[in-house]
Enzyme design. Structure first.
Site, mmCIF file in Angstrom:
data_model
loop_
_atom_site.group_PDB
_atom_site.id
_atom_site.type_symbol
_atom_site.label_atom_id
_atom_site.label_comp_id
_atom_site.label_asym_id
_atom_site.label_seq_id
_atom_site.Cartn_x
_atom_site.Cartn_y
_atom_site.Cartn_z
ATOM 1 N N ILE A 1 -0.182 -22.324 -17.274
ATOM 2 C CA ILE A 1 0.407 -22.715 -16.028
ATOM 3 C C ILE A 1 -0.721 -23.139 -14.988
ATOM 4 O O ILE A 1 -0.398 -24.233 -14.359
ATOM 5 C CB ILE A 1 1.023 -21.215 -15.253
ATOM 6 C CG1 ILE A 1 1.944 -20.497 -16.168
ATOM 7 C CG2 ILE A 1 1.785 -21.643 -13.804
ATOM 8 C CD1 ILE A 1 3.345 -21.347 -16.456
ATOM 9 N N ARG B 1 -2.673 -26.605 -6.912
ATOM 10 C CA ARG B 1 -1.598 -26.143 -6.578
ATOM 11 C C ARG B 1 -0.843 -26.904 -5.452
ATOM 12 O O ARG B 1 -0.764 -26.511 -4.230
ATOM 13 C CB ARG B 1 -1.598 -24.563 -6.143
ATOM 14 C CG ARG B 1 -2.096 -23.644 -7.164
ATOM 15 C CD ARG B 1 -2.461 -22.571 -6.747
ATOM 16 N NE ARG B 1 -1.117 -21.502 -6.773
ATOM 17 C CZ ARG B 1 -0.886 -20.232 -6.281
ATOM 18 N NH1 ARG B 1 -1.854 -19.582 -5.927
ATOM 19 N NH2 ARG B 1 0.119 -19.587 -6.713
ATOM 20 N N CYS C 1 -4.435 -18.260 -3.300
ATOM 21 C CA CYS C 1 -5.582 -18.064 -4.273
ATOM 22 C C CYS C 1 -6.248 -19.279 -4.522
ATOM 23 O O CYS C 1 -5.622 -20.274 -4.978
ATOM 24 C CB CYS C 1 -4.903 -17.253 -5.297
ATOM 25 S SG CYS C 1 -4.597 -15.497 -5.108
ATOM 26 N N ASP D 1 0.464 -14.210 -14.348
ATOM 27 C CA ASP D 1 -0.076 -13.306 -13.268
ATOM 28 C C ASP D 1 -0.538 -11.825 -14.112
ATOM 29 O O ASP D 1 -1.236 -10.800 -13.688
ATOM 30 C CB ASP D 1 0.689 -12.768 -12.288
ATOM 31 C CG ASP D 1 0.932 -13.764 -11.214
ATOM 32 O OD1 ASP D 1 0.211 -14.563 -11.255
ATOM 33 O OD2 ASP D 1 1.885 -13.574 -10.369
ATOM 34 N N LYS E 1 5.871 -7.755 -4.580
ATOM 35 C CA LYS E 1 5.494 -8.714 -3.268
ATOM 36 C C LYS E 1 5.895 -9.988 -3.698
ATOM 37 O O LYS E 1 6.376 -10.675 -2.706
ATOM 38 C CB LYS E 1 3.923 -8.967 -3.520
ATOM 39 C CG LYS E 1 3.303 -9.689 -2.813
ATOM 40 C CD LYS E 1 1.781 -9.978 -2.941
ATOM 41 C CE LYS E 1 1.439 -10.841 -4.301
ATOM 42 N NZ LYS E 1 1.384 -12.458 -4.055
ATOM 43 N N ASN E 2 6.231 -10.565 -4.695
ATOM 44 C CA ASN E 2 6.570 -11.831 -5.073
ATOM 45 C C ASN E 2 8.096 -11.959 -4.753
ATOM 46 O O ASN E 2 8.432 -13.335 -4.727
ATOM 47 C CB ASN E 2 6.233 -12.516 -6.426
ATOM 48 C CG ASN E 2 4.575 -12.850 -6.422
ATOM 49 O OD1 ASN E 2 3.989 -12.678 -5.474
ATOM 50 N ND2 ASN E 2 4.361 -13.269 -7.734
ATOM 51 N N ARG F 1 -3.981 -7.705 -0.837
ATOM 52 C CA ARG F 1 -2.968 -8.693 -0.822
ATOM 53 C C ARG F 1 -1.917 -8.255 -1.567
ATOM 54 O O ARG F 1 -0.508 -8.715 -1.307
ATOM 55 C CB ARG F 1 -3.393 -10.013 -0.819
ATOM 56 C CG ARG F 1 -4.376 -10.749 0.002
ATOM 57 C CD ARG F 1 -4.534 -12.050 -0.410
ATOM 58 N NE ARG F 1 -3.441 -12.700 -0.622
ATOM 59 C CZ ARG F 1 -3.398 -13.953 -1.392
ATOM 60 N NH1 ARG F 1 -4.298 -14.349 -2.075
ATOM 61 N NH2 ARG F 1 -2.391 -14.475 -1.773
#
Ligand code: UD1
Length: 416
Positions: free
Chosen positions: A325, A120, A115, A303, A22-23, A395
């Site tokens: 992070i 962010r 999210c 993640d 996905k990323n 998602r």
């Protein structure tokens, strides 16, 4: 709204094919805005975020067609506006800003949502684009950008931001002159994006290191490209094998990109073996807690933080998990505690004391990886676990309950 119902306790055994990342797919799809010609992508996962991106691309004037993991795209009639309703659901959509500026000299893109795992901001994206000649103003929550042709710049990132690095690489491909990005992020998905852009005629070097050099070209041409497999999905299934004391083989797996995860799971006592594209992971004795700190790649990925916490919460011994992070990425902790986990939070660290057994309960998913963590905990828990609000999972995980069901999990989707 759907929920997942899991009867815990079954050891998972068998083979799981890993889907496209996905990323990696999201920035590559948005980078297609830069390309003057037809782009063909394969191994694109069937996910809500991909559908959202294709809708966004259609609104921006790209012809986009998705069939069975393949996407054909042509940015033939570009328009400069990305509306709030689409952008708010997915933070990565802000990555259309730089490509639109590079192609059209103007763009209007809503500030993103995504999210709920911290503030962010996108300040580093905008600062870098401004160094390349873009001028921005904010109007009604939208970023409005204008420029003549972007020009190369020497950019020093304050932090190796993944999205920021991808965004600036994209914009720099069509800028006049050379751009050098220092303190760039090194994630494998950035390498995949750069490899795709180079296949279209870009001149990018140093991707995968912290100094990336981009020599701007006049235009990019169409190309065919296969998206890399998803390292976070693969890591999640490694934890599924561990938490159920099972034995799984992951195929089409990005083994080289999983070093940090494999290292920690091995340190916990898991056996993982394989070659470049497949892994076998199994457990034949007790696992134990370890300390984990999330860091930019090649460190342990943020993640995977929630998933390894689920595993540690039911492995003997204690360990400290430190989130390096995001400032607000422990929302799964209180839900894990509802399943009987023993976790204490202190600032950016969580002390996890392993319990003998987790006990099934109804829990609520708060973001994508937190949802995966609760499913994993449910697979290990005694009795029934209902994971509610699973739209986050859709998602980011392709056919999660189907893949888990095929290797023996008792899991089903139900309407709430
Ligand atoms: C990407 C991934 C996400 C992953 C994250 C970190 C995608 C679609 N998403 O997100 O799954 O969790 O990398 O590996 O690939 N920051 C700023 N200013 C900026 C940009 C970032 O302060 O301009 C901060 C963020 O708030 C965060 C940190 O930098 O605290 C890391 O963010 P970043 O690396 O940009 O993550 P994303 O690209 O959003």
């Amino acid at each position: 709204m759907d929920k997942l119902v899991i009867e815990g306790g079954a050891a998972l055994r068998g083979q799981i094919p890993i889907s496209g990342s996905k990323n990696a797919a999201l920035p590559i799809l948005l980078a297609s805005i830069l390309v003057d010609g037809q782009v063909r992508l394969s191994n694109v996962p069937d996910l809500k975020d991909i559908a959202t991106t294709l809708n966004l691309l259609a609104l921006l004037g790209c012809q986009a067609e998705y069939t069975g993991g393949e996407v054909a795209l042509h940015a033939c009639d570009l328009k400069p506006e990305a509306p709030y309703d689409l952008v708010r659901t997915m933070r990565a959509s802000v990555l259309c800003l730089g490509p639109l500026l590079a192609r059209l000299g103007q763009a209007r893109v809503a500030l993103p949502g995504g999210c709920a795992i911290g503030a962010r901001p996108v300040d580093m994206h905008l600062k870098g684009l401004a160094q390349m000649g873009a001028v921005f103003e904010l109007e009604s929550g939208d970023i409005i950008g204008n420029c003549d042709r972007l020009h190369g710049a020497h950019i020093q990132l304050d932090f190796p931001t993944v999205g920021g690095t991808e965004h600036l690489i994209m914009a720099a491909t069509l800028a006049e002159g050379v751009t050098v990005l220092e303190n760039a992020a090194r994630e494998p998905e950035i390498q995949d994006l750069a490899n795709f852009l180079n296949a279209c005629g870009a001149r990018i070097s140093g991707h995968g290191t912290s100094v990336v050099r981009i020599e701007g070209v006049e235009s990019l041409q169409g190309a065919s490209y296969r998206v890399m497999p998803d390292r976070i999905e693969a890591g999640t299934y490694l934890v599924a094998a561990a938490i159920t004391k099972g034995d799984l083989e992951l195929v089409d797996c990005p083994v080289g990109a999983l070093d940090a995860v494999i290292f920690k799971l091995t340190e916990m006592g898991m056996h993982i073996e394989g070659d470049q594209t497949s892994l076998r992971a199994y457990v034949d004795g007790p696992l134990h807690g370890v300390d984990v700190s999330t860091r930019p790649y090649p460190g342990f990925p943020t993640d995977m933080q929630a998933q390894i916490m689920a595993l540690m919460s039911c492995s003997p011994g204690a360990g400290v998990i430190t989130e390096g992070i995001f400032e607000n990425r422990f929302m799964h902790v209180q839900e894990l505690c509802r399943l009987g986990a023993h976790i204490t939070l202190s600032g950016q660290s969580a002390m996890v004391r392993g319990v003998d057994t987790l006990k099934g309960a109804t829990v609520m998913a708060s973001d994508l990886r937190a949802s995966a963590c609760l499913v994993l905990a449910g697979l290990a828990a005694e009795g029934r676990t209902d994971v509610r609000r699973i739209y986050h999972l859709d998602r980011g995980y392709e056919h999660l309950e189907v893949k888990l069901g095929r290797v023996g999990a008792k899991i089903r989707r139900e309407k709430e």
